[in-house]
Write a protein that holds these residues in place. Sequence first.
Motif, mmCIF file in Angstrom:
data_model
loop_
_atom_site.group_PDB
_atom_site.id
_atom_site.type_symbol
_atom_site.label_atom_id
_atom_site.label_comp_id
_atom_site.label_asym_id
_atom_site.label_seq_id
_atom_site.Cartn_x
_atom_site.Cartn_y
_atom_site.Cartn_z
ATOM 1 N N ALA A 141 84.115 -53.457 -13.360
ATOM 2 C CA ALA A 141 84.441 -54.760 -12.789
ATOM 3 C C ALA A 141 83.375 -55.116 -11.766
ATOM 4 C CB ALA A 141 85.814 -54.742 -12.127
ATOM 5 N N THR A 142 83.136 -56.396 -11.620
ATOM 6 C CA THR A 142 82.201 -56.903 -10.612
ATOM 7 C C THR A 142 82.895 -58.001 -9.828
ATOM 8 O OG1 THR A 142 80.287 -56.436 -12.030
ATOM 9 C CG2 THR A 142 79.948 -57.965 -10.189
ATOM 10 N N VAL A 143 82.954 -57.846 -8.505
ATOM 11 C CA VAL A 143 83.617 -58.849 -7.672
ATOM 12 C C VAL A 143 82.744 -59.168 -6.466
ATOM 13 C CG1 VAL A 143 85.908 -58.048 -8.368
ATOM 14 C CG2 VAL A 143 84.895 -57.180 -6.281
ATOM 15 N N GLN A 144 82.933 -60.349 -5.950
ATOM 16 C CA GLN A 144 82.280 -60.753 -4.703
ATOM 17 C C GLN A 144 83.358 -61.142 -3.712
ATOM 18 O OE1 GLN A 144 78.952 -63.433 -5.001
ATOM 19 N NE2 GLN A 144 79.088 -64.029 -2.840
ATOM 20 N N LEU A 145 83.266 -60.572 -2.521
ATOM 21 C CA LEU A 145 84.289 -60.765 -1.500
ATOM 22 C C LEU A 145 83.651 -61.275 -0.211
ATOM 23 C CD1 LEU A 145 86.118 -57.398 -2.197
ATOM 24 C CD2 LEU A 145 87.036 -59.663 -2.708
ATOM 25 N N PRO A 146 84.412 -61.970 0.625
ATOM 26 C CA PRO A 146 83.868 -62.515 1.878
ATOM 27 C C PRO A 146 83.712 -61.451 2.947
ATOM 28 C CG PRO A 146 86.188 -63.062 1.704
ATOM 29 C CD PRO A 146 85.815 -62.408 0.408
ATOM 30 N N ILE A 147 82.836 -60.480 2.673
ATOM 31 C CA ILE A 147 82.631 -59.353 3.577
ATOM 32 C C ILE A 147 81.342 -59.567 4.359
ATOM 33 C CG2 ILE A 147 82.530 -56.847 3.762
ATOM 34 C CD1 ILE A 147 83.357 -56.718 0.813
ATOM 35 N N SER A 148 81.366 -59.306 5.637
ATOM 36 C CA SER A 148 80.150 -59.293 6.439
ATOM 37 C C SER A 148 79.286 -58.111 6.006
ATOM 38 C CB SER A 148 80.502 -59.162 7.920
ATOM 39 O OG SER A 148 79.372 -58.787 8.674
ATOM 40 N N PRO A 149 77.952 -58.265 6.013
ATOM 41 C CA PRO A 149 77.084 -57.136 5.652
ATOM 42 C C PRO A 149 77.079 -56.007 6.669
ATOM 43 C CG PRO A 149 75.766 -59.008 6.382
ATOM 44 C CD PRO A 149 77.182 -59.498 6.275
ATOM 45 N N LEU A 200 81.742 -50.144 -11.240
ATOM 46 C CA LEU A 200 82.531 -50.927 -10.290
ATOM 47 C C LEU A 200 81.587 -51.396 -9.198
ATOM 48 C CD1 LEU A 200 85.138 -52.047 -9.093
ATOM 49 C CD2 LEU A 200 85.513 -49.836 -7.993
ATOM 50 N N VAL A 201 81.409 -52.706 -9.104
ATOM 51 C CA VAL A 201 80.483 -53.292 -8.136
ATOM 52 C C VAL A 201 81.248 -54.282 -7.263
ATOM 53 C CG1 VAL A 201 78.343 -54.578 -7.799
ATOM 54 C CG2 VAL A 201 78.581 -53.061 -9.794
ATOM 55 N N LEU A 202 81.203 -54.061 -5.949
ATOM 56 C CA LEU A 202 81.817 -54.969 -4.992
ATOM 57 C C LEU A 202 80.720 -55.494 -4.094
ATOM 58 C CD1 LEU A 202 84.053 -52.681 -5.751
ATOM 59 C CD2 LEU A 202 85.327 -53.699 -3.888
ATOM 60 N N ARG A 203 80.490 -56.802 -4.127
ATOM 61 C CA ARG A 203 79.404 -57.417 -3.366
ATOM 62 C C ARG A 203 79.960 -58.111 -2.121
ATOM 63 N NH1 ARG A 203 75.090 -56.892 -6.590
ATOM 64 N NH2 ARG A 203 75.406 -56.912 -8.858
ATOM 65 N N ASP A 204 79.108 -58.157 -1.074
ATOM 66 C CA ASP A 204 79.507 -58.817 0.161
ATOM 67 C C ASP A 204 79.149 -60.301 0.118
ATOM 68 O OD1 ASP A 204 76.775 -59.071 0.765
ATOM 69 O OD2 ASP A 204 76.746 -57.270 2.019
ATOM 70 N N ALA A 205 79.336 -60.972 1.240
ATOM 71 C CA ALA A 205 79.101 -62.412 1.295
ATOM 72 C C ALA A 205 77.652 -62.781 1.030
ATOM 73 C CB ALA A 205 79.538 -62.949 2.658
ATOM 74 N N HIS A 206 76.723 -61.836 1.225
ATOM 75 C CA HIS A 206 75.304 -62.070 0.963
ATOM 76 C C HIS A 206 74.889 -61.572 -0.426
ATOM 77 C CE1 HIS A 206 74.199 -62.353 5.538
ATOM 78 N NE2 HIS A 206 75.130 -63.207 5.157
ATOM 79 N N LYS A 207 75.887 -61.259 -1.262
ATOM 80 C CA LYS A 207 75.690 -60.796 -2.635
ATOM 81 C C LYS A 207 75.003 -59.432 -2.703
ATOM 82 C CE LYS A 207 75.696 -65.441 -4.623
ATOM 83 N NZ LYS A 207 75.028 -66.405 -5.532
ATOM 84 N N GLN A 208 75.094 -58.667 -1.612
ATOM 85 C CA GLN A 208 74.593 -57.298 -1.606
ATOM 86 C C GLN A 208 75.720 -56.351 -2.001
ATOM 87 O OE1 GLN A 208 71.249 -56.592 -0.947
ATOM 88 N NE2 GLN A 208 71.149 -58.841 -1.015
ATOM 89 N N ALA A 209 75.386 -55.300 -2.730
ATOM 90 C CA ALA A 209 76.406 -54.370 -3.211
ATOM 91 C C ALA A 209 76.925 -53.506 -2.064
ATOM 92 C CB ALA A 209 75.843 -53.496 -4.314
#
Length: 239
Positions: A141-149, A200-209
């Motif tokens: 799965a690949t998701v992007q979440l509103p996470i600070s880097p 399994l890839v979870l990316r932060d708000a800057h699209k970094q893994a």
Amino acid sequence: MADALREVEVPIVSGNVSLYNETGDRSIHPTPTLGVIGLLESQDDAVGLSLPPSGALVLLGNHRPQLGASAYARVCHATEQGKPPAVHWDEERALLKTLVEGCRRGLILAAHDVSDGGLAVTLAEMCLHGGALHGGTGLGATVQLPISPDPLSRELYLFGETQGTAWVAVEEERVPDLLALAQELGCRALHAGSIGGDRLVLRDAHKQAAVDSSIADLRDAWQGGLCEALGLPPAAARP
């Protein structure tokens, strides 16, 4: 616990609570065990946590992560201090209604509450179970979440624990229907990503893994964790 059950109108039919669990000078935490019965009008309304071969991932609920009294704090920092997450009952009821109605309408194909280990661990469990169901090692799965880097923010968001939050899988073309249902019922919903691949890839708000792991490595960790904790060789290596 009784107050919580009254809030969501869930009856308990049986239970046992062991408050004192000592053997010699060793003890474990109190262990409540509850028996709960629910009713489904149709077996088609029942879904598990195993991901389907393809589709979208939606995060339901208002994610308020905390590291106090969490699995992350216990495993990574050897501490069990802190208060568990507070429960917001209006949001909890909205989530439950969305899950029940989403399953009844055939919108939700898989669901898993965010509990021990937080968002990342919950999603990893869905990936691993999906692979077992479909005859492989796992589904990615690949998701992007509103996470600070910021590293500390990443840890909190991914591994902090919360109440009233769940991951669900839905067909891509039916995502708007689920989002509309959630809005109607007062449940926050985030279309976060998609199912597929072998990582399994979870990316932060800057699209970094923030997390990027193969499903095979996750399965090895999941299957070998107990042996490692007990100082035993991996199960596959034992005669």
